[in-house]
Design a protein around this motif. Structure first.
Motif, mmCIF file in Angstrom:
data_model
loop_
_atom_site.group_PDB
_atom_site.id
_atom_site.type_symbol
_atom_site.label_atom_id
_atom_site.label_comp_id
_atom_site.label_asym_id
_atom_site.label_seq_id
_atom_site.Cartn_x
_atom_site.Cartn_y
_atom_site.Cartn_z
ATOM 1 N N ASP A 1 82.829 10.094 35.914
ATOM 2 C CA ASP A 1 84.097 10.036 36.544
ATOM 3 C C ASP A 1 84.965 8.784 35.868
ATOM 4 N N ILE A 2 86.021 9.037 35.190
ATOM 5 C CA ILE A 2 86.786 8.167 34.430
ATOM 6 C C ILE A 2 88.055 7.930 35.491
ATOM 7 N N TYR A 3 88.120 6.632 35.951
ATOM 8 C CA TYR A 3 89.204 6.295 36.697
ATOM 9 C C TYR A 3 90.075 5.846 35.985
ATOM 10 N N THR A 4 91.275 6.013 36.061
ATOM 11 C CA THR A 4 92.505 5.436 35.273
ATOM 12 C C THR A 4 93.838 5.231 36.123
ATOM 13 N N ASP A 5 94.917 5.169 35.572
ATOM 14 C CA ASP A 5 96.115 4.904 36.337
ATOM 15 C C ASP A 5 97.064 6.284 36.415
ATOM 16 N N ALA B 1 81.400 14.704 25.181
ATOM 17 C CA ALA B 1 81.016 15.375 26.344
ATOM 18 C C ALA B 1 80.986 16.951 26.302
ATOM 19 N N MET B 2 81.509 17.297 25.242
ATOM 20 C CA MET B 2 81.518 18.745 24.940
ATOM 21 C C MET B 2 80.128 19.026 24.509
ATOM 22 N N ARG B 3 79.594 18.025 23.529
ATOM 23 C CA ARG B 3 78.541 18.358 22.682
ATOM 24 C C ARG B 3 77.186 18.241 23.756
ATOM 25 N N TYR B 4 77.168 17.157 24.755
ATOM 26 C CA TYR B 4 76.101 17.046 25.699
ATOM 27 C C TYR B 4 76.489 17.617 27.008
ATOM 28 N N LYS B 5 77.403 18.535 27.128
ATOM 29 C CA LYS B 5 77.936 19.214 28.377
ATOM 30 C C LYS B 5 77.740 18.346 29.753
ATOM 31 N N VAL B 6 78.464 17.212 29.239
ATOM 32 C CA VAL B 6 78.564 16.032 30.391
ATOM 33 C C VAL B 6 79.924 16.644 31.182
ATOM 34 N N LYS B 7 79.637 16.590 32.429
ATOM 35 C CA LYS B 7 80.795 16.861 33.633
ATOM 36 C C LYS B 7 81.627 15.579 33.511
ATOM 37 N N LEU B 8 82.907 15.735 33.119
ATOM 38 C CA LEU B 8 83.783 14.822 32.972
ATOM 39 C C LEU B 8 84.826 14.893 33.991
ATOM 40 N N ARG B 9 85.153 13.877 34.775
ATOM 41 C CA ARG B 9 86.352 13.895 35.715
ATOM 42 C C ARG B 9 87.176 12.939 35.502
ATOM 43 N N VAL B 10 88.455 13.198 35.573
ATOM 44 C CA VAL B 10 89.647 12.119 35.218
ATOM 45 C C VAL B 10 90.464 12.006 36.348
ATOM 46 N N LEU B 11 90.465 10.748 37.079
ATOM 47 C CA LEU B 11 91.108 10.453 38.320
ATOM 48 C C LEU B 11 91.649 9.159 38.432
ATOM 49 N N SER B 12 92.426 9.036 39.364
ATOM 50 C CA SER B 12 93.156 7.749 39.647
ATOM 51 C C SER B 12 92.561 6.687 40.609
ATOM 52 N N SER B 13 92.545 5.682 40.136
ATOM 53 C CA SER B 13 91.744 4.714 41.031
ATOM 54 C C SER B 13 92.493 4.113 42.213
ATOM 55 N N PHE B 14 93.868 4.748 42.040
ATOM 56 C CA PHE B 14 95.008 4.162 43.185
ATOM 57 C C PHE B 14 94.937 5.356 44.384
ATOM 58 N N GLU B 15 94.333 6.421 44.217
ATOM 59 C CA GLU B 15 94.418 7.234 45.343
ATOM 60 C C GLU B 15 93.168 7.380 46.090
ATOM 61 N N GLU B 16 93.179 7.953 47.362
ATOM 62 C CA GLU B 16 92.143 8.261 48.312
ATOM 63 C C GLU B 16 90.943 8.825 47.617
ATOM 64 N N GLN B 17 89.712 8.417 47.861
ATOM 65 C CA GLN B 17 88.713 8.955 47.274
ATOM 66 C C GLN B 17 88.369 10.318 47.721
ATOM 67 N N SER B 18 87.909 11.357 46.762
ATOM 68 C CA SER B 18 87.837 12.636 47.553
ATOM 69 C C SER B 18 86.826 13.340 46.327
ATOM 70 N N ASP B 19 86.072 14.335 46.763
ATOM 71 C CA ASP B 19 85.177 14.964 45.701
ATOM 72 C C ASP B 19 86.028 16.046 44.824
ATOM 73 N N SER B 20 87.156 16.368 45.317
ATOM 74 C CA SER B 20 88.175 17.223 44.438
ATOM 75 C C SER B 20 88.937 16.564 43.623
ATOM 76 N N ALA B 21 89.004 15.295 43.844
ATOM 77 C CA ALA B 21 90.325 14.634 43.154
ATOM 78 C C ALA B 21 90.526 14.768 41.689
ATOM 79 N N GLY B 22 91.298 14.633 41.088
ATOM 80 C CA GLY B 22 91.636 14.529 39.634
ATOM 81 C C GLY B 22 91.499 15.852 38.834
ATOM 82 N N THR B 23 91.197 15.756 37.741
ATOM 83 C CA THR B 23 90.934 16.927 36.809
ATOM 84 C C THR B 23 89.487 16.773 36.205
#
Ligand code: ASP
Ligand code: MG
Length: 412
Positions: free
Chosen positions: A171-175, A220-242
């Protein structure tokens, strides 16, 4: 226990209060039963300040000392994050790159990751540590010196750890709250994508979408890492972000996923170069040795054995390109009549894996630009991307018109 990697960018750890908020998110995942590897960036603005100090001290700096200075911002946030977690009764410990050790090449300021042995962290996890806080962006060279991975490198650190520890997700938390069809500052019709394929993200990142460092997406593509980009300023949820994932995991995707642009491009044309084997090699070797990142290349039709060669590069590399080509000319390796620089161009691209199976995307793109009266100066394509160079003053108009024409405001 399953491992989760959580990366917090500079704005998410900008002060003690934000570090506390980030630590709370980590605590939630620990409570779910994950062992967490937290990767931290430096506090926002810190790396720029450190880079500034280095250049002021020594304009032609020794890259080894640049790395020694510039890597330090992450050390501070790693320690503070570990302390914050401990205050919350979460067993946590900080790690600098060399302690892991995250082994890299010795290409200082742009090192590549070679290996992340897992023993050190794993044995601590076995002993009851629940969170390893790792300073992003840094590693150690074979010579034992501190290295850094290039600006934005903490993203790559995070994905590399996710791959090495076989993490369930990274999970990559950003703005920003995810990846958008285009920059929302250009059109308010920009839409957040729930999912995007690795290859599309790779194109978007290398085309200048700043959310993720390009190398992190490659990894991430090479090692098939599931990568999620999401904001650290929003409510936490399992479906947030991209979610950035394999294309098989995307049920329904549009032909075009997004419109990318890069404002700071220059179009350079070498007039009248000889049209014979070896000339392109000479030109682009000179540019590469001069440190110029060439993007698009077009060789024009030749007449009487001479031709024009056009290429594009970032606008701040025009001087370097001119110097490199002048040097090749003075050394008699290359002959041309003139080098013309057009520094008023921008690149606009449409990206989508659907282009592989759908025809007519290029035709539609060119029609849209023509209807707006925008002249195309250079075109390049790949399997999933079409890019054009146009006058910079039409860039926003082009992005808006293409976003409308491909109906990107609507979900698939
Ligand atoms: N702090 C470093 C930078 O600004 C690395 C990162 O945050 O990803 O480039
Ligand atoms: Mg970043």
């Amino acid at each position: 226990m399953p491992v989760l990697v959580m990366k917090f960018g500079g704005t998410s750890v900008a002060n003690l209060d934000r570090i506390r908020r980030a630590a709370k998110r980590v605590g939630v995942e620990v409570a779910k039963g994950y062992d967490v590897i937290v990767i931290v960036s430096a506090m926002s603005g810190k790396t720029n300040e450190l880079v500034g100090w280095v250049s002021e001290t020594s304009p032609m700096f020794d890259a080894r000392e640049y790395d020694a200075v510039v890597s330090s911002g992450e050390n501070v946030t790693a320690g503070l994050m570990a302390l914050t977690l401990q205050e919350m009764d979460v067993p946590a410990r900080s790690w600098q790159g060399w302690q892991v050790p995250l082994r890299t090449t010795s290409a200082h300021s742009a090192a590549r990751i070679e290996e992340i042995p897992t023993e050190n962290l794993s044995s601590k996890f076995r002993e009851g540590m629940r969170v390893a806080v790792v300073a992003g962006f840094q590693g150690v060279s074979p010579e034992g010196r501190i290295t850094t991975l290039g600006r934005g490198g903490s993203d790559t650190t995070a994905v590399a750890f996710a791959a090495a520890f076989d993490a369930e997700r990274c999970d990559i938390y950003t703005d920003v709250d995810g990846v958008y069809t285009t920059d929302p500052r250009i059109t308010d019709k920009a839409r957040k994508l729930d999912r995007i394929a690795f290859e599309e993200m790779l194109e978007l990142a290398s085309l200048g979408a700043k959310v993720l460092q390009t190398r992190s997406v490659e990894l991430a593509m090479r090692y098939k890492v599931k990568l999620r980009v999401l904001s650290s300023f929003e409510e936490q949820s399992d479906s947030a972000g991209t979610l950035v994932c394999d294309e098989e995991e995307i049920m329904e995707s549009k032909v075009v996923a997004g419109v990318a642009f890069s404002r700071d491009e220059a179009k350079m044309t070498l007039l009248s170069v000889a049209d014979r084997p070896g000339i392109a090699a000479t030109i682009f070797t000179a540019l590469s040795e001069g440190g110029v990142n060439v993007d698009m290349i077009v060789q024009n039709i030749s007449e009487e054995g001479r031709t024009d060669m056009t290429f594009s590069c970032p606008i701040d590399q025009v001087r370097r390109a001119e110097a490199a080509l002048a040097k090749a000319r003075s050394e008699k390796a290359l002959n041309f009549s003139e080098l013309v620089a057009d520094t008023g161009v921008a690149k606009v691209s449409v990206v989508g894996i659907g282009m592989r199976s759908h025809t007519g995307v290029a035709a539609k793109m060119f029609q849209v630009l023509s209807a707006e009266g925008i002249n195309i100066k250079v075109i390049t394509t790949s399997e999933i991307k079409i890019s054009v160079l146009i006058d910079r003053k039409y860039m926003e108009l082009a992005v808006q018109a293409l976003h409308d024409a491909f109906e990107l405001e609507k979900a698939a």
